[in-house]
Design a protein around this motif. Structure first.
Motif, PDB file in Angstrom:
ATOM      1  N   VAL A 110      11.163 164.224 -23.082  1.00 31.90           N
ATOM      2  CA  VAL A 110      10.354 165.058 -22.195  1.00 31.90           C
ATOM      3  C   VAL A 110       8.896 164.599 -22.295  1.00 31.90           C
ATOM      4  O   VAL A 110       8.418 164.275 -23.386  1.00 31.90           O
ATOM      5  CB  VAL A 110      10.482 166.544 -22.596  1.00 31.90           C
ATOM      6  CG1 VAL A 110       9.624 167.424 -21.692  1.00 31.90           C
ATOM      7  CG2 VAL A 110      11.935 166.978 -22.521  1.00 31.90           C
ATOM      8  N   PRO A 111       8.157 164.548 -21.185  1.00 32.30           N
ATOM      9  CA  PRO A 111       6.739 164.148 -21.256  1.00 32.30           C
ATOM     10  C   PRO A 111       5.939 165.095 -22.137  1.00 32.30           C
ATOM     11  O   PRO A 111       5.826 166.283 -21.856  1.00 32.30           O
ATOM     12  CB  PRO A 111       6.280 164.221 -19.786  1.00 32.30           C
ATOM     13  CG  PRO A 111       7.524 164.128 -18.987  1.00 32.30           C
ATOM     14  CD  PRO A 111       8.609 164.765 -19.798  1.00 32.30           C
ATOM     15  N   SER A 112       5.384 164.557 -23.201  1.00 35.54           N
ATOM     16  CA  SER A 112       4.565 165.353 -24.115  1.00 35.54           C
ATOM     17  C   SER A 112       3.825 164.401 -25.034  1.00 35.54           C
ATOM     18  O   SER A 112       4.206 163.244 -25.201  1.00 35.54           O
ATOM     19  CB  SER A 112       5.432 166.318 -24.946  1.00 35.54           C
ATOM     20  OG  SER A 112       6.335 165.589 -25.759  1.00 35.54           O
TER      21      SER A 112
ATOM     22  N   VAL B 193      10.383 158.904 -27.210  1.00 36.00           N
ATOM     23  CA  VAL B 193       9.097 158.730 -26.529  1.00 36.00           C
ATOM     24  C   VAL B 193       9.367 158.584 -25.034  1.00 36.00           C
ATOM     25  O   VAL B 193      10.240 157.812 -24.622  1.00 36.00           O
ATOM     26  CB  VAL B 193       8.339 157.498 -27.067  1.00 36.00           C
ATOM     27  CG1 VAL B 193       7.034 157.295 -26.320  1.00 36.00           C
ATOM     28  CG2 VAL B 193       8.086 157.649 -28.558  1.00 36.00           C
ATOM     29  N   TYR B 194       8.597 159.312 -24.237  1.00 36.22           N
ATOM     30  CA  TYR B 194       8.786 159.269 -22.792  1.00 36.22           C
ATOM     31  C   TYR B 194       8.295 157.924 -22.255  1.00 36.22           C
ATOM     32  O   TYR B 194       7.200 157.461 -22.581  1.00 36.22           O
ATOM     33  CB  TYR B 194       8.046 160.417 -22.113  1.00 36.22           C
ATOM     34  CG  TYR B 194       8.265 160.489 -20.622  1.00 36.22           C
ATOM     35  CD1 TYR B 194       9.422 161.028 -20.101  1.00 36.22           C
ATOM     36  CD2 TYR B 194       7.312 159.995 -19.744  1.00 36.22           C
ATOM     37  CE1 TYR B 194       9.633 161.087 -18.738  1.00 36.22           C
ATOM     38  CE2 TYR B 194       7.509 160.053 -18.383  1.00 36.22           C
ATOM     39  CZ  TYR B 194       8.669 160.602 -17.884  1.00 36.22           C
ATOM     40  OH  TYR B 194       8.871 160.647 -16.533  1.00 36.22           O
ATOM     41  N   PHE B 195       9.098 157.291 -21.398  1.00 37.23           N
ATOM     42  CA  PHE B 195       8.779 155.980 -20.826  1.00 37.23           C
ATOM     43  C   PHE B 195       8.927 156.052 -19.311  1.00 37.23           C
ATOM     44  O   PHE B 195       9.885 156.623 -18.797  1.00 37.23           O
ATOM     45  CB  PHE B 195       9.723 154.919 -21.396  1.00 37.23           C
ATOM     46  CG  PHE B 195       9.513 153.535 -20.817  1.00 37.23           C
ATOM     47  CD1 PHE B 195       8.592 152.672 -21.373  1.00 37.23           C
ATOM     48  CD2 PHE B 195      10.227 153.116 -19.707  1.00 37.23           C
ATOM     49  CE1 PHE B 195       8.402 151.405 -20.848  1.00 37.23           C
ATOM     50  CE2 PHE B 195      10.044 151.856 -19.175  1.00 37.23           C
ATOM     51  CZ  PHE B 195       9.125 150.993 -19.750  1.00 37.23           C
ATOM     52  N   ASP B 196       7.961 155.458 -18.610  1.00 39.71           N
ATOM     53  CA  ASP B 196       8.025 155.459 -17.150  1.00 39.71           C
ATOM     54  C   ASP B 196       7.239 154.263 -16.613  1.00 39.71           C
ATOM     55  O   ASP B 196       6.321 153.754 -17.264  1.00 39.71           O
ATOM     56  CB  ASP B 196       7.453 156.762 -16.582  1.00 39.71           C
ATOM     57  CG  ASP B 196       7.860 156.959 -15.118  1.00 39.71           C
ATOM     58  OD1 ASP B 196       8.707 156.193 -14.623  1.00 39.71           O
ATOM     59  OD2 ASP B 196       7.306 157.863 -14.469  1.00 39.71           O
ATOM     60  N   LYS B 197       7.632 153.832 -15.410  1.00 33.61           N
ATOM     61  CA  LYS B 197       6.949 152.742 -14.714  1.00 33.61           C
ATOM     62  C   LYS B 197       6.168 153.310 -13.540  1.00 33.61           C
ATOM     63  O   LYS B 197       6.640 154.220 -12.858  1.00 33.61           O
ATOM     64  CB  LYS B 197       7.960 151.703 -14.218  1.00 33.61           C
ATOM     65  CG  LYS B 197       8.723 150.996 -15.330  1.00 33.61           C
ATOM     66  CD  LYS B 197       9.691 149.972 -14.765  1.00 33.61           C
ATOM     67  CE  LYS B 197      10.447 149.252 -15.869  1.00 33.61           C
ATOM     68  NZ  LYS B 197      11.395 148.243 -15.318  1.00 33.61           N
ATOM     69  N   VAL B 198       4.985 152.749 -13.303  1.00 35.31           N
ATOM     70  CA  VAL B 198       4.117 153.221 -12.228  1.00 35.31           C
ATOM     71  C   VAL B 198       3.873 152.077 -11.258  1.00 35.31           C
ATOM     72  O   VAL B 198       4.198 150.910 -11.518  1.00 35.31           O
ATOM     73  CB  VAL B 198       2.775 153.744 -12.784  1.00 35.31           C
ATOM     74  CG1 VAL B 198       3.014 154.874 -13.755  1.00 35.31           C
ATOM     75  CG2 VAL B 198       1.990 152.627 -13.465  1.00 35.31           C
ATOM     76  N   ASN B 199       3.280 152.434 -10.121  1.00 36.21           N
ATOM     77  CA  ASN B 199       2.973 151.441  -9.097  1.00 36.21           C
ATOM     78  C   ASN B 199       1.941 150.445  -9.626  1.00 36.21           C
ATOM     79  O   ASN B 199       0.931 150.808 -10.223  1.00 36.21           O
ATOM     80  CB  ASN B 199       2.442 152.142  -7.847  1.00 36.21           C
ATOM     81  CG  ASN B 199       2.249 151.176  -6.693  1.00 36.21           C
ATOM     82  OD1 ASN B 199       2.744 150.046  -6.723  1.00 36.21           O
ATOM     83  ND2 ASN B 199       1.538 151.611  -5.674  1.00 36.21           N
ATOM     84  N   LYS B 200       2.190 149.165  -9.392  1.00 37.41           N
ATOM     85  CA  LYS B 200       1.337 148.110  -9.948  1.00 37.41           C
ATOM     86  C   LYS B 200       0.145 147.770  -9.063  1.00 37.41           C
ATOM     87  O   LYS B 200      -0.743 147.020  -9.490  1.00 37.41           O
ATOM     88  CB  LYS B 200       2.161 146.826 -10.129  1.00 37.41           C
ATOM     89  CG  LYS B 200       2.614 146.191  -8.832  1.00 37.41           C
ATOM     90  CD  LYS B 200       3.434 144.950  -9.060  1.00 37.41           C
ATOM     91  CE  LYS B 200       3.725 144.213  -7.753  1.00 37.41           C
ATOM     92  NZ  LYS B 200       4.317 145.058  -6.726  1.00 37.41           N
ATOM     93  N   ASP B 201       0.077 148.276  -7.844  1.00 36.97           N
ATOM     94  CA  ASP B 201      -0.940 147.852  -6.889  1.00 36.97           C
ATOM     95  C   ASP B 201      -2.327 148.332  -7.303  1.00 36.97           C
ATOM     96  O   ASP B 201      -2.528 149.520  -7.606  1.00 36.97           O
ATOM     97  CB  ASP B 201      -0.607 148.380  -5.492  1.00 36.97           C
ATOM     98  CG  ASP B 201       0.701 147.800  -4.967  1.00 36.97           C
ATOM     99  OD1 ASP B 201       1.086 146.716  -5.427  1.00 36.97           O
ATOM    100  OD2 ASP B 201       1.334 148.443  -4.103  1.00 36.97           O
ATOM    101  N   PHE B 202      -3.285 147.403  -7.326  1.00 41.69           N
ATOM    102  CA  PHE B 202      -4.716 147.672  -7.519  1.00 41.69           C
ATOM    103  C   PHE B 202      -5.036 148.325  -8.861  1.00 41.69           C
ATOM    104  O   PHE B 202      -6.025 149.038  -8.984  1.00 41.69           O
ATOM    105  CB  PHE B 202      -5.260 148.550  -6.381  1.00 41.69           C
ATOM    106  CG  PHE B 202      -4.945 148.021  -5.009  1.00 41.69           C
ATOM    107  CD1 PHE B 202      -5.567 146.875  -4.533  1.00 41.69           C
ATOM    108  CD2 PHE B 202      -4.023 148.662  -4.200  1.00 41.69           C
ATOM    109  CE1 PHE B 202      -5.277 146.381  -3.267  1.00 41.69           C
ATOM    110  CE2 PHE B 202      -3.721 148.174  -2.945  1.00 41.69           C
ATOM    111  CZ  PHE B 202      -4.354 147.022  -2.466  1.00 41.69           C
ATOM    112  N   THR B 203      -4.216 148.103  -9.882  1.00 41.70           N
ATOM    113  CA  THR B 203      -4.541 148.679 -11.192  1.00 41.70           C
ATOM    114  C   THR B 203      -5.744 147.990 -11.835  1.00 41.70           C
ATOM    115  O   THR B 203      -6.463 148.617 -12.622  1.00 41.70           O
ATOM    116  CB  THR B 203      -3.337 148.561 -12.135  1.00 41.70           C
ATOM    117  OG1 THR B 203      -2.898 147.200 -12.193  1.00 41.70           O
ATOM    118  CG2 THR B 203      -2.196 149.449 -11.651  1.00 41.70           C
ATOM    119  N   SER B 204      -5.978 146.710 -11.495  1.00 38.45           N
ATOM    120  CA  SER B 204      -7.124 145.992 -12.047  1.00 38.45           C
ATOM    121  C   SER B 204      -8.358 146.070 -11.157  1.00 38.45           C
ATOM    122  O   SER B 204      -9.388 145.488 -11.487  1.00 38.45           O
ATOM    123  CB  SER B 204      -6.764 144.515 -12.263  1.00 38.45           C
ATOM    124  OG  SER B 204      -6.420 143.897 -11.038  1.00 38.45           O
TER     125      SER B 204
END
Length: 293
Positions: A46-48, A176-187
């Motif tokens: 769970v996210p925490s 541990v909660y693990f997730d992938k996010v959108n990669k666009d424009f992170t830098s």
């Protein structure tokens, strides 16, 4: 194959049943991989806790949102000279000879040593990251595209795709909660004021925002942007789940679900939503916070 003898490296845990035995041939010998089964329901994390964003790259293997940089170990390049000498000797050996067969075994053993060293280091790094975080967010990247570019040799030597798979498995095992996010424009986004700073060249290793004046390492800024993006997506997900829980309103229970499979999924979603609503501290998911209720 019949009955065969094998070295029992570890005991089979109680309650598990052996479902499949797979024989694998490697340069150092034959190995048997056992697939076990147990009738146990494992709850997803769970996210925490403390959130950490991770940015992968070739200059540094990874950078975390906590301003930590991990250098990229060059597993293949350290053994490249030795491998080159063995392959040069192999070219002069007669095909089918014993000396050629021995050299092939040496080359295969060296390749396996490189693979095992890389995997051992990645497992240790994944466990180290899980020791310091309750949530881990990474970019959703197809590393097969990276492997076809100009730095394909260095990308394959780093093994980014294998590390992400190992990190996801270790996070599940450690809770541990693990997730992938959108990669666009992170830098290209400032993690402090969310201002679009524009595209950076490869030689630019420092992030400097003209709006708020925030300055840090380029990869660290990208990791912080990944963490912020992951937290924003999780808050949106939690809000949807809290509304779906219904708080006793009509039309939100499982009575409207007609299919058994849908009924099971609806029950799991409601359980997760009720777990989410048990967090009474609304600032628990803010960056740097570790306390939850």
């Amino acid at each position: 194959m019949g009955w065969i003898k094998y070295v029992k490296s570890r005991e089979i845990p109680d309650g598990f049943v052996v479902k499949q035995a797979r024989i694998v041939s490697k340069a150092t010998g034959y190995f048997m991989m056992l697939a076990l089964e147990c009738d146990v329901n494992v709850r997803l994390p769970v996210p925490s806790g403390h959130a950490v964003g991770i940015d992968l790259g070739l200059d540094q293997f990874l950078a975390t949102s906590d301003c930590k940089l991990v250098a990229r170990p060059k597993f293949f390049q350290t053994k490249h000279r030795q491998l080159k000498l063995l392959q040069r000797r192999l070219k002069n050996q007669k095909k089918g000879s014993n000396n050629r067969h021995k050299l092939n075994k040496k080359i295969a053993s060296l390749h396996q040593n490189i693979t095992d060293t890389r995997k051992d280091w990645q497992f240790k790094l994944a466990n180290h990251l899980c020791d310091q975080a309750g949530m881990i967010f990474v970019e959703d990247i197809d590393f097969r595209v990276w492997a076809k570019g100009m730095f394909s040799k260095h990308t394959l030597d780093a093994g980014f795709g294998q590390f992400i798979s190992i990190l996801q498995w270790v996070c599940w095992k450690r809770g541990v909660y693990f997730d992938k996010v959108n990669k666009d424009f992170t830098s290209q986004v400032c993690p402090q004021c969310d201002t679009h700073t524009g595209r950076k060249e490869l030689e630019e290793r420092v992030h400097h925002c003209r709006e708020c004046g925030y300055t840090t390492h380029r990869d660290v800024a990208a990791a912080q942007a990944i963490r912020n993006r992951g937290l924003s997506e999780e808050r949106r997900f939690l809000d949807i789940k809290q509304n779906a829980c219904g708080d006793g309103r009509t039309g939100t229970g499982n009575s409207l679900v007609k299919n058994r499979r849908d009924r099971k999924k609806g029950c799991e979603a409601r359980m997760k939503a009720c777990l989410v609503t048990s967090f009474e501290n609304p600032r628990a998911f803010m960056p740097g916070s570790t306390s939850t209720k």
